[in-house]
Design an enzyme around this catalytic site. Structure first.
Site, PDB file in Angstrom:
ATOM      1  CG  HIS A 173      -2.005  -0.971   1.230  1.00 13.54           C
ATOM      2  ND1 HIS A 173      -1.830  -2.237   1.743  1.00 13.54           N
ATOM      3  CD2 HIS A 173      -3.279  -0.919   0.772  1.00 13.54           C
ATOM      4  CE1 HIS A 173      -2.961  -2.916   1.612  1.00 13.54           C
ATOM      5  NE2 HIS A 173      -3.851  -2.143   1.033  1.00 13.54           N
ATOM      6  CG  ASP A 186      -4.266  -5.479  -3.852  1.00  8.93           C
ATOM      7  OD1 ASP A 186      -5.351  -4.933  -3.579  1.00  8.93           O
ATOM      8  OD2 ASP A 186      -3.475  -5.897  -2.981  1.00  8.93           O
TER       9      ASP A 186
END
Length: 500
Positions: free
Chosen positions: A195, A264
């Site tokens: 992230h 993702d």
């Protein structure tokens, strides 16, 4: 990196190819009731799916109305959500069943109980009109310093993880909900959270944790999600999401996966900072992904990704056959899962399975200490991850639910400003004067401020009972193996010797 928003469109593509390109997108958006106009236009042109987050959830009735509204625009729209259980979920306000995180289920290692928890989550999704669950996590927690997988994994043993995956996938499939094993080919061997930056797993091929993904494919999982992780043993240049060697050669060729491969979220910094979301969309589809997720609610980012794909089709940089192949996989998924039964047709699930599992996990951690009713409970844990939901749960609240005489100190994130480590220690010692003291940490090895608070407290109060709400820590007498509400309730019952 935010793509530029508006530009003149290129020449129109054939309608069938334009629709196919839109099928390859999954979009996040803002709002709990209406559908934004840009999203309506994307859906009209064939958008493959939407992903919901906490920002889209107010209560169960509202979510049902929202999913009905979306499907009125396109009946075969796949509506998905991250639904791992434990502290990772976005449906707390909609009455989600309370189940422990995956690690606790792995500690118990009872596939039937894991299946009951997965069934409860899937049954609840159907009542809301949600048909795709971006769970379970198939990663193996292989590195002690891994900052993002941890208790989201079923464990550190690939065979145990594989057993739990099979149970979860079968139960979810039996409900008619699409499960998604993630993050291929594994995120548990990194020391970086993708992230925030590009992650690397430096292990040789024969030490990668592929067994759970093989098990998921063999179990018929309909969706797999790729990892934004570089595996030098497989492809030294590109993260898995953008790597033909990993997606096409390994996943499709060696593992034989025939379902939908979804990326993702492209706005994660591992992709956005290095490639940009728009280029990431084009590269991921070219590499072998069938859908790319743009989770941010800013639809301009989704539109820029869409435009990059359309431009690449016009120039031939992205092969038409690759996109039509991907779109057909998405269509098959939609035919199988997109339209859910009405809520009244959904059978009941075992609402107590989650607490049962959480209790068994705590009792599976070795001999337990005597109860300490009336204690002062210090609950230390990291600030909630910005990309993962947190329902506001803490150990003190769960302790007080069964022992109203308890007091406590809750610290969510490293103390700053006027609230320092020293002031937290002083506050806790004052509160614990004349009371038993319990000190709970969550992955203190990754967050040194927790260790400083714990060690300062135990230096004064060596009688303090230590608790871990993350992975086991040295000297921890009680371990919850997760911070879901039922994990914390199970620990509270052990600490107080009481249950409701």
């Amino acid at each position: 990196m935010k793509p530029s928003a508006s530009r003149a469109p290129g020449p129109a593509l054939p309608a069938a190819l334009d629709e196919a390109a839109h099928r390859c997108l999954v979009a996040g958006f803002d709002g709990t009731t209406g559908v934004p106009d840009p999203l309506k236009r994307l859906i009209d042109r064939g958008l493959g799916g939407v992903i919901l987050f906490t920002r889209n959830v107010r209560d169960a009735e509202q979510v049902r109305h929202l999913t009905d509204t979306l499907r009125a625009l396109r009946p075969d729209l796949v509506v998905g959500i991250d639904n791992e259980g434990g502290g990772i979920g976005h449906l707390m306000a909609a009455g989600a069943p309370e189940v422990p995180g995956s690690w606790a289920l792995g500690v118990v290692d009872d596939p039937a109980l894991t299946a009951a928890c997965a069934d409860a989550l899937a049954g609840h999704l159907l009542t809301l009109g949600i048909t795709a669950s971006y769970a379970p996590v198939a990663d193996v927690q292989s590195r002690s310093a891994n900052p993002i997988v941890r208790t989201r994994a079923f464990g550190g043993d690939p065979e145990l993880v594989s057993r739990q995956l099979r149970a979860w996938i079968a139960a979810t499939e039996a409900r008619g909900v699409a499960s998604c094993a993630k993050h291929f080919p594994g995120h548990g061997g990194t020391v970086t959270d993708s992230h925030h930056e590009l992650a690397v797993d430096p292990r040789p091929y024969d030490r990668l944790d592929l067994a759970p993904f093989r098990a998921a494919v063999d179990a018929g999982v309909p969706l797999l999600m790729s990892a934004h992780v570089v595996f030098p043993a497989l492809d030294p240049e590109r993260p898995a999401t953008l790597s033909p060697r990993i997606l096409r050669d390994l996943l499709r060729g060696e593992l034989g996966f025939e379902g939908v491969l979804v990326s993702d979220a492209l706005e994660m910094k591992a992709i956005a900072d290095r490639y940009g979301e728009a280029a990431g969309a084009r590269l991921a589809l070219a590499a072998g992904a069938d859908q790319v997720i743009v989770a941010v609610p800013d639809l301009e980012v989704t539109l820029a990704c869409r435009d990059a794909v359309l431009d690449a089709l016009r120039t031939g940089e992205l092969a038409e056959g690759r996109v039509t192949e991907a779109a057909e996989r998405v269509r098959r998924l939609a035919r199988r899962y997109a339209v859910p039964p009405r809520p009244e047709a959904v059978a009941a699930w075992d609402g107590g399975a989650g607490l049962t599992a959480a209790r068994r996990a705590v009792r599976g951690g070795g001999p337990l200490p005597a109860a300490v009713p009336g204690a002062h409970v210090v609950d230390l844990f990291p600030a909630p991850h910005p990309a993962l939901n947190w329902g506001g749960e803490d150990l003190l609240t769960e302790v007080r639910a069964v022992d109203p005489e308890a007091t406590g100190t809750v610290v969510a994130g490293e103390p700053e400003g006027a609230r320092t480590v020293a002031s937290v220690v002083a506050e806790a010692l004052r509160g614990a004067d004349g009371r038993p003291l319990a000190v709970a940490t969550c992955d203190a090895g990754l967050y040194p401020w927790q260790a400083r608070v714990r060690d300062a407290l135990t230096a004064v109060r060596p009688d303090a009972l230590l608790v871990s709400t993350g992975l086991p820590e040295p000297g921890g007498a009680v371990c919850a193996y997760g911070r879901g509400r039922v994990n914390l309730r199970a620990v509270a019952e052990v600490l107080t010797g009481r249950s409701d």
